[in-house]
Each structure stands twice: as structure tokens, then as C-alpha cells.
Design a protein around this motif. Structure first.
Motif, mmCIF file in Angstrom:
data_model
loop_
_atom_site.group_PDB
_atom_site.id
_atom_site.type_symbol
_atom_site.label_atom_id
_atom_site.label_comp_id
_atom_site.label_asym_id
_atom_site.label_seq_id
_atom_site.Cartn_x
_atom_site.Cartn_y
_atom_site.Cartn_z
ATOM 1 N N LEU A 251 0.862 -0.935 0.329
ATOM 2 C CA LEU A 251 0.297 0.055 0.255
ATOM 3 C C LEU A 251 1.031 1.398 0.079
ATOM 4 O O LEU A 251 1.706 1.928 0.912
ATOM 5 C CB LEU A 251 -1.317 0.113 1.414
ATOM 6 C CG LEU A 251 -1.604 -1.080 1.997
ATOM 7 C CD1 LEU A 251 -2.516 -1.377 2.340
ATOM 8 C CD2 LEU A 251 -2.253 -1.496 0.243
ATOM 9 N N GLN A 252 0.830 1.881 -0.808
ATOM 10 C CA GLN A 252 1.700 3.080 -0.916
ATOM 11 C C GLN A 252 1.246 4.897 -0.904
ATOM 12 O O GLN A 252 -0.122 4.541 -0.924
ATOM 13 C CB GLN A 252 2.160 3.038 -2.328
ATOM 14 C CG GLN A 252 2.887 1.778 -3.019
ATOM 15 C CD GLN A 252 4.431 1.593 -2.910
ATOM 16 O OE1 GLN A 252 4.411 0.742 -2.113
ATOM 17 N NE2 GLN A 252 5.543 2.486 -3.333
ATOM 18 N N ASP A 253 2.242 5.226 -0.698
ATOM 19 C CA ASP A 253 1.240 6.786 -0.216
ATOM 20 C C ASP A 253 0.190 7.631 -1.299
ATOM 21 O O ASP A 253 -0.293 8.019 -1.694
ATOM 22 C CB ASP A 253 2.207 7.748 -0.431
ATOM 23 C CG ASP A 253 2.944 7.714 0.904
ATOM 24 O OD1 ASP A 253 2.223 7.074 2.057
ATOM 25 O OD2 ASP A 253 3.430 8.535 1.509
ATOM 26 N N ASP A 254 0.635 6.876 -3.116
ATOM 27 C CA ASP A 254 -0.047 6.975 -4.345
ATOM 28 C C ASP A 254 -0.524 5.798 -5.207
ATOM 29 O O ASP A 254 -0.592 6.178 -6.346
ATOM 30 C CB ASP A 254 0.401 8.191 -5.358
ATOM 31 C CG ASP A 254 2.341 7.804 -4.781
ATOM 32 O OD1 ASP A 254 2.371 6.594 -4.757
ATOM 33 O OD2 ASP A 254 3.148 8.194 -6.227
ATOM 34 N N GLY A 255 -1.296 5.215 -4.579
ATOM 35 C CA GLY A 255 -0.967 4.299 -5.733
ATOM 36 C C GLY A 255 -0.981 2.091 -4.645
ATOM 37 O O GLY A 255 -1.023 2.306 -3.181
ATOM 38 N N VAL B 59 -8.598 -0.679 -3.603
ATOM 39 C CA VAL B 59 -7.128 -1.189 -3.477
ATOM 40 C C VAL B 59 -6.346 0.089 -4.158
ATOM 41 O O VAL B 59 -5.591 0.327 -4.035
ATOM 42 C CB VAL B 59 -6.745 -2.958 -3.616
ATOM 43 C CG1 VAL B 59 -5.408 -2.922 -4.755
ATOM 44 C CG2 VAL B 59 -7.599 -3.862 -3.367
ATOM 45 N N LYS B 60 -7.203 0.564 -5.452
ATOM 46 C CA LYS B 60 -6.457 1.445 -5.863
ATOM 47 C C LYS B 60 -6.246 2.794 -5.847
ATOM 48 O O LYS B 60 -5.194 3.982 -5.620
ATOM 49 C CB LYS B 60 -6.733 1.460 -7.752
ATOM 50 C CG LYS B 60 -7.858 1.924 -7.936
ATOM 51 C CD LYS B 60 -8.836 2.180 -8.970
ATOM 52 C CE LYS B 60 -10.284 1.980 -9.177
ATOM 53 N NZ LYS B 60 -9.913 4.093 -9.805
ATOM 54 N N ALA B 61 -7.679 2.892 -4.693
ATOM 55 C CA ALA B 61 -7.991 4.105 -3.959
ATOM 56 C C ALA B 61 -7.202 5.164 -4.729
ATOM 57 O O ALA B 61 -6.013 5.873 -3.932
ATOM 58 C CB ALA B 61 -7.115 3.646 -3.049
ATOM 59 N N GLU B 62 -7.303 6.065 -5.799
ATOM 60 C CA GLU B 62 -6.607 7.018 -6.482
ATOM 61 C C GLU B 62 -6.851 8.503 -5.841
ATOM 62 O O GLU B 62 -5.969 9.124 -5.987
ATOM 63 C CB GLU B 62 -7.088 6.926 -8.055
ATOM 64 C CG GLU B 62 -6.494 5.826 -8.985
ATOM 65 C CD GLU B 62 -6.835 5.862 -9.802
ATOM 66 O OE1 GLU B 62 -7.553 6.061 -10.516
ATOM 67 O OE2 GLU B 62 -6.674 4.908 -10.582
ATOM 68 N N SER B 63 -7.702 8.632 -4.945
ATOM 69 C CA SER B 63 -7.607 9.630 -3.853
ATOM 70 C C SER B 63 -6.622 9.909 -3.264
ATOM 71 O O SER B 63 -6.922 8.630 -2.355
ATOM 72 C CB SER B 63 -9.112 10.613 -4.836
ATOM 73 O OG SER B 63 -9.626 9.721 -3.088
ATOM 74 N N PHE B 64 -6.783 11.282 -2.018
ATOM 75 C CA PHE B 64 -6.660 10.648 -1.546
ATOM 76 C C PHE B 64 -7.564 11.013 -0.347
ATOM 77 O O PHE B 64 -6.349 10.132 0.691
ATOM 78 C CB PHE B 64 -5.441 12.424 -1.759
ATOM 79 C CG PHE B 64 -5.678 12.550 0.711
ATOM 80 C CD1 PHE B 64 -4.138 12.294 0.474
ATOM 81 C CD2 PHE B 64 -5.403 13.779 1.495
ATOM 82 C CE1 PHE B 64 -3.539 12.348 1.619
ATOM 83 C CE2 PHE B 64 -5.810 13.996 2.896
ATOM 84 C CZ PHE B 64 -4.136 13.077 2.980
ATOM 85 N N ILE B 65 -8.281 11.139 -0.083
ATOM 86 C CA ILE B 65 -9.072 10.405 0.850
ATOM 87 C C ILE B 65 -8.716 9.507 1.597
ATOM 88 O O ILE B 65 -8.912 8.921 1.944
ATOM 89 C CB ILE B 65 -10.180 11.281 0.695
ATOM 90 C CG1 ILE B 65 -10.652 12.301 0.856
ATOM 91 C CG2 ILE B 65 -11.425 10.495 1.758
ATOM 92 C CD1 ILE B 65 -11.743 14.248 1.036
ATOM 93 N N LEU C 122 -7.500 6.740 3.910
ATOM 94 C CA LEU C 122 -9.254 5.330 4.691
ATOM 95 C C LEU C 122 -7.766 4.598 4.095
ATOM 96 O O LEU C 122 -8.669 3.270 4.411
ATOM 97 C CB LEU C 122 -10.325 6.134 3.997
ATOM 98 C CG LEU C 122 -11.097 6.543 4.141
ATOM 99 C CD1 LEU C 122 -12.612 6.815 3.202
ATOM 100 C CD2 LEU C 122 -11.687 6.233 6.264
ATOM 101 N N ARG C 123 -8.022 3.501 3.213
ATOM 102 C CA ARG C 123 -7.353 2.472 3.125
ATOM 103 C C ARG C 123 -6.300 2.409 3.356
ATOM 104 O O ARG C 123 -6.270 1.274 4.040
ATOM 105 C CB ARG C 123 -7.221 2.829 1.561
ATOM 106 C CG ARG C 123 -5.812 0.952 1.137
ATOM 107 C CD ARG C 123 -5.364 1.283 -0.905
ATOM 108 N NE ARG C 123 -4.214 1.821 0.141
ATOM 109 C CZ ARG C 123 -3.904 1.853 -1.269
ATOM 110 N NH1 ARG C 123 -3.955 1.746 -2.292
ATOM 111 N NH2 ARG C 123 -2.681 2.507 -0.587
#
Ligand SMILES: Cc1cc2nc3c(=O)[nH]c(=O)nc-3n(C[C@H](O)[C@H](O)[C@H](O)COP(=O)(O)OP(=O)(O)OC[C@H]3O[C@@H](n4cnc5c(N)ncnc54)[C@H](O)[C@@H]3O)c2cc1C
Length: 414
Positions: free
Chosen positions: A221-225, A350-356, A360-361
Motif C-alpha cells: 500500500l503506497q502513498d499514491d497507489g 485497493v487502487k484508492a486514487e484520491s487522497f481521502i 482510509l484504505r
């Protein structure tokens, strides 16, 4: 033409009855079409199977065979061959900021195949091709289905790629396993609703020096992806060779994000792809039935694509044996729909493309995976054991007596 005539004569002689139609037709000899031909042949339903390519695909694509697929292939003896080639993946490890934040283990499933079997799709396809050859089924290559206005009535227009000769075929039914861009689907104008992500995902199969355990899948789980890593096995590894890993990420350069692992060789395959989640509105139109990527698409999160298609055609073969193909849509659509929707939800998480969403993820995922129910949902989704297959686990039938077999052939060919 010569092949066609030869097959007609062979089928005529082996059936010893007056043929009024060609055999059933399978379009596409990917893993799903080949599995279909294998399952059907166990019930003496010998289809014709054609593919537009001159050669089988060499790409590793689907890396894992799930426990449900191993169950379905068991009776045909294919499972033993796959097990001999692949390696067991015992679980998944979730990493964040260089440390392990959660782990899930397939042993929690209490199934007789409590693992994912890592085997490259090209090796799985090789096993299926050999199985068909042993069953006397020849894949007819360089034969392409072109748009066929009367496909729903079982009338297929085929073109022999090399000679450009046309062949019109009338089949009792057609199984469309011609992949994501299915011409069969377009021919019968069946809607294929859903969505496609804008951002491309990148994949690389590359030898890595890494401390990551090779018997597990790894999600970072990365900061931006996110990054996903899993070993790629073909059954042809030589001792001492470095392990090739599949690296997937929703970044332009996922390899640049590998802080703890180093590439130690050339990339063996790289590709970028756009994730789609789609499902045909109907699993059949008239005499054309859809299975595999021709019927549904979803992200590789969950490792279901090929596995779900194999389950489609297992059910298809069971229904064909019972002369109950009219139940195919009713049996498969709700299952495929539930899975495509669930994988869309998990992929979005998993992909969680927005900051929020990412915040959360990153906060929730490690905690949630300590809950038994969440772990169970994840394990069952990946393993394909998230729903019962109604026709599975019924008592295997006695092989039909010769007379019964003949009369079934007669019925099919009328
Ligand atoms: C990068 C990547 C990773 C993946 N990872 C996984 C994973 O981990 N687990 C998983 O289960 N799945 C995974 N998948 C998905 C998996 O590869 C597909 O779901 C699978 O290949 C579908 O099989 P299929 O037989 O339905 O279609 P295909 O494999 O697409 O086969 C279709 C066949 O039909 C033939 N054909 C097409 N059109 C015609 C025509 N008009 N006439 C005649 N022949 C035709 C083609 O030549 C081809 O041989 C992944 C896919 C990709 C791209």
C-alpha cells in the motif's frame, strides 16, 4: 475445406447415423474454450474448436489457478498435471512503509486445496492443449469467426485466415469463448455494459533479488497507489535461476517504486492495460452462449478472470450433458454478476486514487484484515469458493451404456 470434409466423414462414421448438422462449435481456443472442449468430451459431446491465431499465446497473463478450478479439473486428470508444474502460494502479505501490516493464509479455508497454484497461463494452456490432443480433439487454427448476421440461429461465417476462403457453418449451438473483443458478442448485438478505468495499469514480469517470500502474493500500500508482486512459474524453471516476479501497479513506472527488491535481469513481458468491469446482459442469444472474457471482464485483483471462465464452461458442459442449456443464463449470470460487482468494489478500495480514499484504505485495510469475516471474504473471493456450484458434488454418473450413448448422439444430431 479438406479438414472440414474429413471431419464430416469422421463424425458421420463414428456416429453411425445420418448427420443433418455440423458438430457444436467453440469459437476461441484460449483457456476457457479449451476447458470447454475437454469438459464436453467427457460426456461424448465432441465439439469443433477453432481459433484465428496461428500459434497459441505465449503470455503469462493469469498467474494463479484457484482451488475451485482445481476441483473442477480433478475428474479429468488435469489437476494432477497442473499440480506437477505449479507451485503453491500459501497466502498474501500486505506491506506498508516497509513493514508487514497484515497477512492472510489460504489454510484458513479448510479446503482440500488450501492454496493458490502459481502457474503461468501459457503453461496452463499447454496442459489443456495436451489434454485435448489425448482426447483426439484438434484445434483448428487460423480460422476466424467474422461478423455473422445469423449467428443466433447457429449460422457462423468463418474465414480461413491464410487462404481467405469462406465457410458457412450451421451448428446446433455455438460457444463463444473468443475473448474480450468477442466478434460473436458483436454479431448478436448483446449489450456489454460496465466501465473502464482511465488510468492504465502497468505490468512487468522480471527477475528480482528480493527478500519477499516466494510462496506468497505481496501487496504494497503506497502513498499514491499500490503495487502487487507475485512469482511467475512456468514449470520449466532451472535450479539456480532467479525467480521471475510479476509486478503490477497503477503507476507509470512500478519498478521504480520497488525499494526493497532489485531487478536482476531483463523484463520478460511488460504491458499496460486498462481495467474494465463489464458483464454481458444475457449469457446467451438464441443458440450462441458466452463464457470467459467474452462474457465478463474485471480487474486481476482477485485472480478470477480465467478461473471464472473455466467455471462457466464447467457448468455449460454439465447442462449440455443434461440437455438443459436453456438454464445456462439463469445459472451463470447471477454468479458472474455478483463476482464482477464484488471485484469492482475491492479494486476501487485497493487502487484508492484520491487522497481521502488512500488515507482510509491505509488506515482501515490492515485493521479490517484482522477481522475473521473480512479475511474469510477475501480468501473465498480469491479462491473461487465464495458461492456453491449447484451441479458440483452430485454423485458422478456411471458411464453410459453403449446403446444409451448412441441414442444420445442420435438426439443431438437430429
Ligand atoms: C495482465 C493480465 C493478468 C491477468 N491475471 C489473471 C489472474 O491472475 N487470474 C485470472 O484468473 N485471470 C487473469 N487474467 C485474465 C485472463 O488472462 C483472462 O481472463 C483469460 O485469458 C480469459 O480466457 P478466455 O479463453 O476467455 O479468452 P482469451 O484468453 O482471450 O482467448 C480467446 C481466444 O479466442 C481467439 N479468438 C478471438 N477472436 C476470435 C475470432 N473472431 N475467431 C476465432 N478465434 C478468435 C483468440 O485468438 C484467443 O485464442 C489476466 C489478464 C491479463 C491481461
Amino acid at each position: 475445406m479438406i479438414n472440414c470434409f474429413r471431419r464430416y466423414v469422421e463424425t458421420y462414421l463414428s456416429h453411425n447415423v445420418c448427420m443433418t448438422h455440423s458438430p457444436p462449435l467453440i469459437i476461441g481456443a484460449g483457456p476457457v474454450g479449451m476447458a470447454a472442449a475437454s469438459f464436453l468430451s467427457r460426456y461424448d459431446i465432441i465439439p469443433r474448436i477453432v481459433d484465428k491465431r496461428a500459434e497459441p499465446s505465449k503470455f503469462s497473463k493469469a498467474l494463479a489457478i484457484n482451488p475451485r478450478t482445481l476441483e473442477l479439473f480433478e475428474a479429468s486428470g488435469i489437476t494432477d498435471k497442473l499440480l506437477a508444474l505449479g507451485r503453491k502460494i500459501h497466502g498474501a502479505t500486505i506491506h506498508r512503509n516497509g513493514r508487514i501490516v497484515a497477512e492472510v493464509d489460504f489454510e484458513e479455508l479448510e479446503h482440500r486445496f488450501p492454496f493458490m497454484l502459481a502457474l503461468s497461463q501459457s503453461a496452463t494452456e499447454r496442459v489443456l492443449r495436451e489434454d485435448l490432443a489425448e482426447r483426439g480433439i484438434e484445434i483448428e487454427r487460423q480460422i476466424e469467426l467474422v461478423e455473422s448476421p445469423n449467428l443466433a440461429e447457429g449460422k457462423a461465417e468463418l474465414v480461413h485466415v491464410e487462404t481467405q476462403a469462406n465457410e458457412s457453418v450451421t451448428a446446433p449451438w455455438i460457444l463463444a469463448t473468443d475473448g474480450a473483443h468477442s466478434v460473436a458478442r458483436k454479431s448478436v448485438h448483446v449489450p456489454f455494459p460496465g466501465d473502464t478505468y482511465d488510468r492504465a495499469w502497468i505490468l512487468d514480469d522480471i527477475p528480482l533479488a528480493t527478500d519477499f517470500a516466494p510462496d506468497r502474493a505481496h501487496i504494497k500500500l503506497q502513498d499514491d497507489g499500490f503495487l502487487f508482486l507475485m512469482p511467475v512459474y512456468t514449470g520449466e524453471e532451472k535450479p539456480g535461476e532467479p525467480t521471475v516476479w510479476r509486478v503490477i501497479g497503477n503507476y507509470p513506472e512500478p519498478l521504480a517504486q520497488l525499494t526493497e527488491s532489485n531487478p536482476i535481469g531483463e523484463s520478460q513481458w511488460n504491458s499496460s492495460f486498462h481495467i474494465a468491469h463489464r458483464l454481458v446482459e444475457s449469457m446467451n442469444v438464441g443458440k450462441v452462449y458466452f463464457a470467459g472474457d467474452a462474457a465478463h471482464l474485471h480487474s486481476p485483483v482477485g485472480a478470477r478472470g480465467m478461473n471464472l471462465g473455466i467455471e462457466d464452461v464447467w457448468v455449460f458442459a454439465e447442462l449440455a450433458k443434461r440437455d438443459e442449456l436453456s438454464l445456462y443464463h439463469q445459472q451463470r449470470w447471477p454468479v458472474d454478476n455478483a463476482i464482477v460487482q464484488r471485484i469492482r468494489t475491492i479494486t476501487g478500495f485497493v487502487k484508492a486514487e484520491s487522497f481521502i480514499k488512500r488515507t482510509l484504505r491505509n488506515l482501515l485495510a490492515p485493521r479490517m484484515l484482522h477481522w475473521k469475516s473480512v479475511r474469510e471474504t477475501m480468501l473465498k473471493t480469491v479462491s473461487g469458493l465464495d458461492h456453491p456450484v449447484p451441479l458440483l458434488n452430485t454423485k458422478p454418473e456411471e458411464p453410459p451404456a453403449e446403446e444409451g450413448r448412441r441414442s444420445r448422439r442420435r438426439e443431438r444430431n437430429q
